[in-house]
Write an enzyme that holds these catalytic residues in place. Structure first.
Site, mmCIF file in Angstrom:
data_model
loop_
_atom_site.group_PDB
_atom_site.id
_atom_site.type_symbol
_atom_site.label_atom_id
_atom_site.label_comp_id
_atom_site.label_asym_id
_atom_site.label_seq_id
_atom_site.Cartn_x
_atom_site.Cartn_y
_atom_site.Cartn_z
ATOM 1 N N HIS A 17 0.873 2.416 12.021
ATOM 2 C CA HIS A 17 -0.490 2.389 12.540
ATOM 3 C C HIS A 17 -0.726 1.068 13.246
ATOM 4 C CE1 HIS A 17 -2.777 0.361 8.919
ATOM 5 N NE2 HIS A 17 -1.565 -0.127 9.035
ATOM 6 N N CYS A 26 -2.120 -7.406 11.783
ATOM 7 C CA CYS A 26 -2.149 -5.939 11.707
ATOM 8 C C CYS A 26 -2.766 -5.310 12.955
ATOM 9 C CB CYS A 26 -2.870 -5.481 10.447
ATOM 10 S SG CYS A 26 -1.941 -5.891 8.964
ATOM 11 N N HIS A 30 2.698 -1.515 13.581
ATOM 12 C CA HIS A 30 3.561 -1.803 12.436
ATOM 13 C C HIS A 30 3.566 -0.605 11.501
ATOM 14 C CE1 HIS A 30 -0.465 -2.755 10.993
ATOM 15 N NE2 HIS A 30 -0.005 -2.592 9.762
ATOM 16 N N HIS A 32 4.344 1.051 7.260
ATOM 17 C CA HIS A 32 4.323 0.855 5.816
ATOM 18 C C HIS A 32 5.075 1.996 5.142
ATOM 19 C CE1 HIS A 32 1.077 -2.148 6.060
ATOM 20 N NE2 HIS A 32 0.459 -1.322 6.882
ATOM 21 N N HIS A 76 6.265 9.827 8.401
ATOM 22 C CA HIS A 76 6.947 9.462 9.643
ATOM 23 C C HIS A 76 6.100 9.791 10.872
ATOM 24 C CE1 HIS A 76 10.321 8.857 6.975
ATOM 25 N NE2 HIS A 76 10.837 8.097 7.928
ATOM 26 N N GLU A 131 -0.493 0.298 0.031
ATOM 27 C CA GLU A 131 -0.043 0.032 1.391
ATOM 28 C C GLU A 131 1.178 -0.882 1.385
ATOM 29 O OE1 GLU A 131 -2.699 -0.360 5.112
ATOM 30 O OE2 GLU A 131 -2.462 -2.383 4.314
#
Length: 160
Positions: A17, A26, A30, A32, A76, A131
């Site tokens: 995201h 952020c 990037h 997670h 994904h 997260e």
């Protein structure tokens, strides 16, 4: 309520995201590895001889519902609000995008997940979405209105 039991099933999914306009790193694209804890609560079934006797719900039923309702869509994928500069490129190249139409903070994501699982009919008590290994958001099902959550417009993520 007396005789109720909480049960939890844990899932993981990987997603990317970008928090456009965020003050920190952020704001960059990037990803997670999210860890999702789904907590259900209810009275165990007491019908003698029933295959689910003693269960609040069979873990395999939880897994099937959560996978179909959420994880298959989010895993994904690029989790998009819709204002991300990279969104057009991802869409044009056939990349997997989950267009959610809200800022994809862990707070908003946990509310969205709780709402979807309530819609799926699970006896949901709470959702905790990790997260990072040290950062999570939790929402109680009772705090999610029947017509859906009000998503926060601002917030961040812990990318460290």
């Amino acid at each position: 309520m007396l005789n109720e039991v909480s049960v939890c099933k844990i899932f993981t999914f990987d997603a990317a995201h970008q928090l456009v306009g965020h003050k920190g790193k952020c704001s960059n694209l990037h990803g997670h590895t999210y860890k999702l804890e789904v907590v259900l609560k209810g009275k165990p079934m007491t019908a003698e001889g029933h295959s689910d006797e003693g269960f609040v719900i069979d873990f395999s039923d939880i897994k099937m519902t959560v996978q179909q309702s959420l994880v298959d869509r989010l895993d994904h994928a690029f989790l998009a609000m819709g204002n991300e500069p990279v969104l057009e490129t991802l869409t044009d190249t056939g990349s997997k995008v989950a267009l959610l139409s809200f800022r994809t903070t862990v707070e908003n994501m946990s509310c969205y997940i709780a709402y979807k699982l309530k819609q799926a009919g699970l006896p949901l008590y709470a959702v905790k979405l990790w997260e990072t290994p040290t950062s999570w958001a939790e929402v109680l099902a009772e705090d999610i209105p029947e017509d859906g959550p009000s998503y926060r417009l601002y917030g961040g993520c812990d990318c460290e």
